[in-house]
Design a protein around this motif. Structure first.
Motif, PDB file in Angstrom:
ATOM      1  N   PRO A   1       0.848  -1.197   0.000  1.00 23.79           N
ATOM      2  CA  PRO A   1       0.000   0.000   0.000  1.00 23.79           C
ATOM      3  C   PRO A   1       0.884   1.248   0.000  1.00 23.79           C
ATOM      4  O   PRO A   1       1.818   1.355   0.799  1.00 23.79           O
ATOM      5  CB  PRO A   1      -0.791  -0.123   1.307  1.00 23.79           C
ATOM      6  N   ALA A   2       0.605   2.172  -0.889  1.00 20.50           N
ATOM      7  CA  ALA A   2       1.418   3.389  -0.986  1.00 20.50           C
ATOM      8  C   ALA A   2       1.114   4.318   0.182  1.00 20.50           C
ATOM      9  O   ALA A   2      -0.047   4.627   0.460  1.00 20.50           O
ATOM     10  CB  ALA A   2       1.157   4.088  -2.309  1.00 20.50           C
ATOM     11  N   GLU A   3       2.155   4.759   0.863  1.00 20.40           N
ATOM     12  CA  GLU A   3       2.023   5.689   1.978  1.00 20.40           C
ATOM     13  C   GLU A   3       2.527   7.066   1.550  1.00 20.40           C
ATOM     14  O   GLU A   3       3.197   7.205   0.524  1.00 20.40           O
ATOM     15  CB  GLU A   3       2.828   5.179   3.173  1.00 20.40           C
ATOM     16  N   GLU A   4       2.241   8.061   2.349  1.00 16.99           N
ATOM     17  CA  GLU A   4       2.696   9.411   2.020  1.00 16.99           C
ATOM     18  C   GLU A   4       4.214   9.500   1.995  1.00 16.99           C
ATOM     19  O   GLU A   4       4.790  10.230   1.194  1.00 16.99           O
ATOM     20  CB  GLU A   4       2.128  10.413   3.032  1.00 16.99           C
ATOM     21  N   ASN A   5       4.854   8.754   2.881  1.00 19.60           N
ATOM     22  CA  ASN A   5       6.317   8.751   2.927  1.00 19.60           C
ATOM     23  C   ASN A   5       6.840   7.868   1.792  1.00 19.60           C
ATOM     24  O   ASN A   5       6.818   6.638   1.875  1.00 19.60           O
ATOM     25  CB  ASN A   5       6.800   8.226   4.281  1.00 19.60           C
ATOM     26  N   ILE A   6       7.305   8.489   0.732  1.00 22.31           N
ATOM     27  CA  ILE A   6       7.717   7.738  -0.453  1.00 22.31           C
ATOM     28  C   ILE A   6       8.915   6.845  -0.166  1.00 22.31           C
ATOM     29  O   ILE A   6       8.987   5.709  -0.644  1.00 22.31           O
ATOM     30  CB  ILE A   6       8.013   8.698  -1.638  1.00 22.31           C
ATOM     31  N   ARG A   7       9.846   7.340   0.634  1.00 21.59           N
ATOM     32  CA  ARG A   7      11.041   6.541   0.922  1.00 21.59           C
ATOM     33  C   ARG A   7      10.681   5.258   1.663  1.00 21.59           C
ATOM     34  O   ARG A   7      11.181   4.177   1.337  1.00 21.59           O
ATOM     35  CB  ARG A   7      12.028   7.371   1.748  1.00 21.59           C
ATOM     36  N   GLU A   8       9.791   5.373   2.647  1.00 18.95           N
ATOM     37  CA  GLU A   8       9.384   4.196   3.412  1.00 18.95           C
ATOM     38  C   GLU A   8       8.595   3.226   2.538  1.00 18.95           C
ATOM     39  O   GLU A   8       8.762   2.005   2.639  1.00 18.95           O
ATOM     40  CB  GLU A   8       8.547   4.627   4.617  1.00 18.95           C
ATOM     41  N   SER A   9       7.753   3.757   1.668  1.00 20.54           N
ATOM     42  CA  SER A   9       6.973   2.898   0.772  1.00 20.54           C
ATOM     43  C   SER A   9       7.887   2.128  -0.174  1.00 20.54           C
ATOM     44  O   SER A   9       7.710   0.924  -0.396  1.00 20.54           O
ATOM     45  CB  SER A   9       5.980   3.738  -0.035  1.00 20.54           C
ATOM     46  N   ILE A  10       8.867   2.822  -0.740  1.00 19.91           N
ATOM     47  CA  ILE A  10       9.807   2.163  -1.655  1.00 19.91           C
ATOM     48  C   ILE A  10      10.600   1.093  -0.916  1.00 19.91           C
ATOM     49  O   ILE A  10      10.819  -0.009  -1.432  1.00 19.91           O
ATOM     50  CB  ILE A  10      10.748   3.200  -2.305  1.00 19.91           C
ATOM     51  N   SER A  11      11.024   1.409   0.304  1.00 20.73           N
ATOM     52  CA  SER A  11      11.793   0.442   1.096  1.00 20.73           C
ATOM     53  C   SER A  11      10.982  -0.824   1.354  1.00 20.73           C
ATOM     54  O   SER A  11      11.490  -1.946   1.204  1.00 20.73           O
ATOM     55  CB  SER A  11      12.213   1.079   2.421  1.00 20.73           C
ATOM     56  N   LYS A  12       9.723  -0.667   1.716  1.00 18.79           N
ATOM     57  CA  LYS A  12       8.871  -1.832   1.977  1.00 18.79           C
ATOM     58  C   LYS A  12       8.650  -2.650   0.705  1.00 18.79           C
ATOM     59  O   LYS A  12       8.707  -3.884   0.720  1.00 18.79           O
ATOM     60  CB  LYS A  12       7.526  -1.378   2.550  1.00 18.79           C
ATOM     61  N   ALA A  13       8.398  -1.951  -0.404  1.00 17.60           N
ATOM     62  CA  ALA A  13       8.170  -2.657  -1.666  1.00 17.60           C
ATOM     63  C   ALA A  13       9.426  -3.397  -2.112  1.00 17.60           C
ATOM     64  O   ALA A  13       9.355  -4.519  -2.631  1.00 17.60           O
ATOM     65  CB  ALA A  13       7.724  -1.665  -2.741  1.00 17.60           C
ATOM     66  N   GLU A  14      10.577  -2.777  -1.900  1.00 19.44           N
ATOM     67  CA  GLU A  14      11.838  -3.424  -2.280  1.00 19.44           C
ATOM     68  C   GLU A  14      12.077  -4.676  -1.447  1.00 19.44           C
ATOM     69  O   GLU A  14      12.517  -5.713  -1.965  1.00 19.44           O
ATOM     70  CB  GLU A  14      13.003  -2.447  -2.103  1.00 19.44           C
ATOM     71  N   ILE A  15      11.786  -4.593  -0.164  1.00 22.49           N
ATOM     72  CA  ILE A  15      11.954  -5.760   0.708  1.00 22.49           C
ATOM     73  C   ILE A  15      11.059  -6.904   0.242  1.00 22.49           C
ATOM     74  O   ILE A  15      11.493  -8.059   0.155  1.00 22.49           O
ATOM     75  CB  ILE A  15      11.652  -5.377   2.174  1.00 22.49           C
ATOM     76  N   MET A  16       9.811  -6.598  -0.091  1.00 21.29           N
ATOM     77  CA  MET A  16       8.904  -7.655  -0.547  1.00 21.29           C
ATOM     78  C   MET A  16       9.355  -8.222  -1.892  1.00 21.29           C
ATOM     79  O   MET A  16       9.207  -9.418  -2.160  1.00 21.29           O
ATOM     80  CB  MET A  16       7.474  -7.120  -0.642  1.00 21.29           C
ATOM     81  N   MET A  17       9.932  -7.361  -2.734  1.00 23.52           N
ATOM     82  CA  MET A  17      10.444  -7.846  -4.018  1.00 23.52           C
ATOM     83  C   MET A  17      11.580  -8.840  -3.800  1.00 23.52           C
ATOM     84  O   MET A  17      11.625  -9.908  -4.426  1.00 23.52           O
ATOM     85  CB  MET A  17      10.924  -6.664  -4.869  1.00 23.52           C
ATOM     86  N   TYR A  18      12.508  -8.499  -2.905  1.00 18.11           N
ATOM     87  CA  TYR A  18      13.634  -9.402  -2.660  1.00 18.11           C
ATOM     88  C   TYR A  18      13.176 -10.700  -1.999  1.00 18.11           C
ATOM     89  O   TYR A  18      13.738 -11.771  -2.259  1.00 18.11           O
ATOM     90  CB  TYR A  18      14.708  -8.715  -1.818  1.00 18.11           C
ATOM     91  N   GLU A  19      12.160 -10.620  -1.172  1.00 19.82           N
ATOM     92  CA  GLU A  19      11.615 -11.844  -0.593  1.00 19.82           C
ATOM     93  C   GLU A  19      10.975 -12.712  -1.676  1.00 19.82           C
ATOM     94  O   GLU A  19      11.089 -13.936  -1.649  1.00 19.82           O
ATOM     95  CB  GLU A  19      10.597 -11.508   0.495  1.00 19.82           C
ATOM     96  N   ALA A  20      10.304 -12.072  -2.634  1.00 18.34           N
ATOM     97  CA  ALA A  20       9.747 -12.820  -3.772  1.00 18.34           C
ATOM     98  C   ALA A  20      10.867 -13.486  -4.560  1.00 18.34           C
ATOM     99  O   ALA A  20      10.761 -14.652  -4.972  1.00 18.34           O
ATOM    100  CB  ALA A  20       8.946 -11.879  -4.674  1.00 18.34           C
ATOM    101  N   LYS A  21      11.958 -12.763  -4.742  1.00 21.56           N
ATOM    102  CA  LYS A  21      13.114 -13.313  -5.466  1.00 21.56           C
ATOM    103  C   LYS A  21      13.698 -14.504  -4.705  1.00 21.56           C
ATOM    104  O   LYS A  21      14.010 -15.548  -5.296  1.00 21.56           O
ATOM    105  CB  LYS A  21      14.164 -12.209  -5.642  1.00 21.56           C
ATOM    106  N   ASN A  22      13.842 -14.351  -3.388  1.00 29.58           N
ATOM    107  CA  ASN A  22      14.391 -15.437  -2.571  1.00 29.58           C
ATOM    108  C   ASN A  22      13.501 -16.671  -2.580  1.00 29.58           C
ATOM    109  O   ASN A  22      13.986 -17.802  -2.496  1.00 29.58           O
ATOM    110  CB  ASN A  22      14.589 -14.967  -1.124  1.00 29.58           C
ATOM    111  N   LYS A  23      12.193 -16.450  -2.670  1.00 30.57           N
ATOM    112  CA  LYS A  23      11.244 -17.566  -2.664  1.00 30.57           C
ATOM    113  C   LYS A  23      10.939 -18.077  -4.069  1.00 30.57           C
ATOM    114  O   LYS A  23      10.133 -18.992  -4.244  1.00 30.57           O
ATOM    115  CB  LYS A  23       9.939 -17.132  -1.980  1.00 30.57           C
ATOM    116  N   SER A  24      11.575 -17.463  -5.075  1.00 28.80           N
ATOM    117  CA  SER A  24      11.379 -17.852  -6.482  1.00 28.80           C
ATOM    118  C   SER A  24       9.912 -17.770  -6.900  1.00 28.80           C
ATOM    119  O   SER A  24       9.389 -18.657  -7.580  1.00 28.80           O
ATOM    120  CB  SER A  24      11.925 -19.270  -6.733  1.00 28.80           C
ATOM    121  N   VAL A  25       9.248 -16.695  -6.474  1.00 23.86           N
ATOM    122  CA  VAL A  25       7.880 -16.424  -6.916  1.00 23.86           C
ATOM    123  C   VAL A  25       7.878 -15.078  -7.637  1.00 23.86           C
ATOM    124  O   VAL A  25       8.777 -14.260  -7.461  1.00 23.86           O
ATOM    125  CB  VAL A  25       6.876 -16.410  -5.742  1.00 23.86           C
TER     126      VAL A  25
END
Length: 422
Positions: free
Chosen positions: A136-160
């Protein structure tokens, strides 16, 4: 007087777009981020990253890599027409979209179909993949990007393909990052404590061997599976192994008449940042201790790299006068031990509790373990059974052979140990 809302613009002027993907640059994305959220308050942020983009560049060329980036930029504009898109840098893309997570999942499938179509029509010479994190996009763009990046890397680690935001996963990653930061600082300043146990004969008589291993800064177990992965990926495992080798081998505090087991991981011996042969040669050239007072125990669990090069490093250790041991032995045909054993003069083999406990409950595994232990002994290699806690467990290993060694709480509590430099 009613103040007009800032105008939402989805695309910058053509001259300011990214030259490869024709998407917005990051500056424009940041400027329009709040405007988009004002227009669509319940938006989601997507962080994309190619799957193994470096491999595309290395195997095909950077020109082909750029073709794939251009293809993906075109596809994102097609699939997410009413969204704010940018190429952040390299193969990383961001999308701010008012689509629901369910709709986004469908659009990911559309992206895959269009990638395949580009390949079918020869626009690109391969079918590339991507991973994504959706939050979910939050007003704080830096925090939103950080969260999305973390979930992306977890997807990569889980091969999904993608992962939606999961607070539990996010909290674990933040915790891991905290651990890694603290541990990295502790390695750099040499503040990780060392612990030791004495190795015993099966008849409970202590040997001259002391097993030394690292604890975390709270003096707890350092090498859980997750922590080990983090330390490997960050390069800190190699730094820690080299630190311990240097500190212990050059120490002026080696107890007289004792042998010290120094535990390292096989991956560290194949390090290219500071080649192990050069590192070991430097140590030997300045050490005052006798190499025979040290047993370098190399953990080969999860090792599936260059076996022949590892054998070279193990034999190098032996040529310098150190004794060589292995840990990570498993009862399967893929274990690197089966390749290493005939080619290296091994003195000891650690048997993990995960292995001997299975054998204790399973006749088939007991037979395999018993067979291997007898083979070790016939070849002058002493098995060391780890973490023996009860009389029953001691009786079990003695039933295999009364010549084996062991360590554990049954006979010896963990002790703090320090090694002073000369």
């Amino acid at each position: 007087m009613i103040k007009n809302k800032p105008e939402l613009i989805l695309f910058d002027k053509p001259s300011s777009l990214d030259s490869i993907t024709q998407l917005n640059n990051m500056g424009f994305f940041k400027n329009q981020y709040s405007n988009y959220l004002n227009e669509y308050p319940n938006s989601n942020l997507i962080f994309f990253d190619f799957t193994k983009f470096k491999k595309i560049n290395d195997q095909f060329s950077h020109d082909i890599g750029n073709l794939c980036l251009a293809s993906f930029g075109k596809i994102l504009k097609t699939v997410f027409p009413d969204s704010l898109l940018t190429r952040q840098h390299g193969d990383e893309f961001l999308i701010l979209t008012n689509n629901s997570t369910e709709k986004i999942a469908q659009k990911f499938d559309e992206c895959k179909k269009l990638i395949a179509k580009d390949n079918d029509t020869k626009l690109i010479p391969l079918v590339y993949g991507f991973n994504a994190g959706v939050v979910p996009a939050e007003e704080n763009i830096r925090e939103s990007i950080s969260k999305a990046e973390i979930m992306m890397y977890e997807a990569k680690n889980k091969s999904v393909t993608y992962l939606d935001f999961d607070e539990t996963i996010y909290d674990e990653v933040i915790k891991d990052k905290g651990f890694l930061k603290k541990t990295s600082q502790a390695i750099e300043s040499d503040r990780l404590p060392l612990a030791s146990r004495t190795i015993y004969q099966a008849n409970r008589i202590p040997t001259e061997i002391i097993d030394v291993y690292t604890r975390d800064i709270e003096n707890n177990k350092l090498f859980t599976d997750q922590r080990l992965r983090l330390l490997k990926e960050s390069g800190n495992l190699r730094k820690l192994d080299y630190l311990n080798l240097r500190k212990i081998i050059l120490s002026s505090a080696i107890p007289c008449g004792r042998k010290i087991i120094i535990n390292v991981y096989a991956h560290s011996l194949l390090n290219i940042v500071e080649p192990f042969p050069r590192f070991l040669a430097t140590l030997v050239s300045v050490m005052n201790n006798n190499p025979e007072d040290f047993i370098i125990c190399v953990n080969v669990s999860d090792f599936n790299d260059n076996y022949s090069e590892l054998v070279e490093q193990l034999n190098l250790i032996g040529r310098y006068g150190f004794e060589v041991a292995l840990s990570g032995f498993e009862l399967n045909e893929n274990n690197p031990f089966l390749y290493i054993w005939p080619q290296v003069n091994l003195k000891y083999m650690k048997i993990s509790p995960s292995l001997w406990k299975i054998a204790k409950e399973n006749k088939k595994y007991y037979s395999l373990l018993n067979y291997n232990v007898q083979a070790f002994l016939e070849n002058d290699m002493l098995p060391i059974f780890m973490k023996i806690e009860t009389e029953e467990e001691l009786a079990f290993i003695k039933n295999i052979s009364d010549k084996v060694l062991f360590e554990g709480n049954l006979t010896d509590k963990e002790k703090h140990i320090s090694f002073n430099r000369n």
